[in-house]
Design an enzyme around this catalytic site. Structure first.
Site, PDB file in Angstrom:
ATOM      1  N   GLY A 237      -6.545   2.149  11.626  1.00  0.00           N
ATOM      2  CA  GLY A 237      -6.970   1.361  10.476  1.00  0.00           C
ATOM      3  C   GLY A 237      -6.722   2.040   9.149  1.00  0.00           C
ATOM      4  O   GLY A 237      -5.701   2.711   8.953  1.00  0.00           O
ATOM      5  N   GLY A 263       1.511  -2.789   6.692  1.00  0.00           N
ATOM      6  CA  GLY A 263       1.072  -2.061   5.510  1.00  0.00           C
ATOM      7  C   GLY A 263       1.165  -2.898   4.248  1.00  0.00           C
ATOM      8  O   GLY A 263       0.328  -2.778   3.348  1.00  0.00           O
ATOM      9  N   ASP A 264       2.175  -3.767   4.179  1.00  0.00           N
ATOM     10  CA  ASP A 264       2.317  -4.659   3.015  1.00  0.00           C
ATOM     11  C   ASP A 264       1.171  -5.664   2.966  1.00  0.00           C
ATOM     12  O   ASP A 264       0.668  -5.998   1.887  1.00  0.00           O
ATOM     13  CB  ASP A 264       3.662  -5.388   3.081  1.00  0.00           C
ATOM     14  CG  ASP A 264       4.834  -4.430   3.172  1.00  0.00           C
ATOM     15  OD1 ASP A 264       4.718  -3.295   2.672  1.00  0.00           O
ATOM     16  OD2 ASP A 264       5.862  -4.816   3.766  1.00  0.00           O
TER      17      ASP A 264
END
Length: 324
Positions: A237, A263-264
């Site tokens: 996370g 991640g984006d």
């Protein structure tokens, strides 16, 4: 309006194969083609959440034309609008600067047997001094109307290595919160310009600080200039070090699928929470849920809407113990 900057846009191509084997010929079971580059992915997720977004950066050649054509339609199947509850996507505005070189392609090959993804990324077009100057002018024009700015991804050839540092300083001068998501020397220089948030992954964080202990490295990254640091730790996370406290945020169980763009989506969640004035734990829950829901989606720049809704209430956000 949220402004996303993608200096190295891409046409993302995802192939799915039954089993990926070196030195073998493969039959592709499914092909997906999407407009990409980190900031473009962020923008598409933000629009699906109901935010108005403007995309800037560079686009050129046939691949650039395809990318821009695919940006034009409104995102399909939006979730309920986060800001007010209406079932409507936000507007996504194309403010990309044309260049003479061709926008790069990225190819992701998903092994359906293991769920692993192999990524191939082209370097991007050569940017001339005149094209860089044109972008800087466009950026300065867009800043006054922005609630927040995301500076995302790699630098194409020809762009100064300190480019993000200058863009961070311009946003701060305009009073616009700025998030930086890049790597290497561009990140090192950008952090020194004091962005509001940086969002490195574990490898980028270790490269920046020299430490492989996540909390210690995240604290070190903040001391280098960032107001807040949110590190992506894959299946573990997110880890956040902010002036208000330190937190970890993770889905209730590991999620299998294609991690490209996860991640984006975390960046989109952080920006969405920022402009909605959410407290940090709620921002992190939104970011972690979007990231996990993206792993379940077939291509970057998308997320599994039912999974996001289900995960949002189940993300664990806990206090992180400070490193000595």
């Amino acid at each position: 309006m949220i402004l996303t900057v993608t200096l190295n846009t891409a046409l993302d191509i995802t192939y799915r194969v039954r089993s990926l084997r070196p030195h073998a010929t493969h039959r592709v079971s499914e092909v997906a083609e999407r407009p990409g580059g980190k900031g473009v992915n962020v923008a598409r997720v933000l629009a699906a959440l109901g935010h108005d977004v403007t995309v800037t950066g560079f686009a050129g050649g046939h691949t650039g034309a395809v990318l821009r054509a695919m940006l034009a339609p409104a995102p399909a199947a939006p979730v309920a609008r986060e800001r007010g509850g209406a079932d409507a996507p936000g507007a996504l505005v194309d403010a990309l600067v044309p260049v003479s070189g061709a926008t790069r392609r990225t190819v992701a090959v998903v092994d359906e047997r293991t769920g692993d993804t192999t990524q191939l990324n082209e370097p991007g077009p050569q940017i001339s001094p005149a094209e860089w100057a044109a972008f800087l002018g466009r950026y300065q024009e867009l800043l006054p109307g922005a609630e927040a700015v995301a500076l995302c991804g790699s630098l194409p050839p020809g762009v100064p290595v300190g480019a993000y540092a200058g863009l961070v300083r311009a946003a701060r001068s305009a009073g616009v919160p700025v998030l930086l998501d890049t790597s290497g020397e561009a990140l090192r220089r950008g952090v020194a310009a004091r962005p509001d948030i940086i969002k490195p992954n574990a490898g980028e964080l270790a490269e920046l600080t020299g430490s492989h202990e996540p909390l210690r490295a995240t604290q070190d990254a903040r001391r280098r200039g960032a107001h807040a640091v949110v590190a992506s730790l894959g299946a573990d996370g997110l880890l956040a070090v902010t002036p208000e406290g330190h937190w970890r945020a993770a889905p209730p169980a590991p999620v299998r699928g294609n991690p490209t763009g996860a991640g984006d989506s975390a960046v989109a969640g952080l920006l969405s929470g920022l402009v909605d004035h959410l407290p940090w734990p709620d921002r992190l829950a939104r970011a972690a849920a979007l990231s996990a829901a993206t792993v379940r989606a077939p291509a970057a720049g998308e997320f599994d809407h039912p999974a996001y809704t289900e995960l949002l209430g189940r993300v664990r956000v806990t206090a992180a113990v400070s490193a000595a």
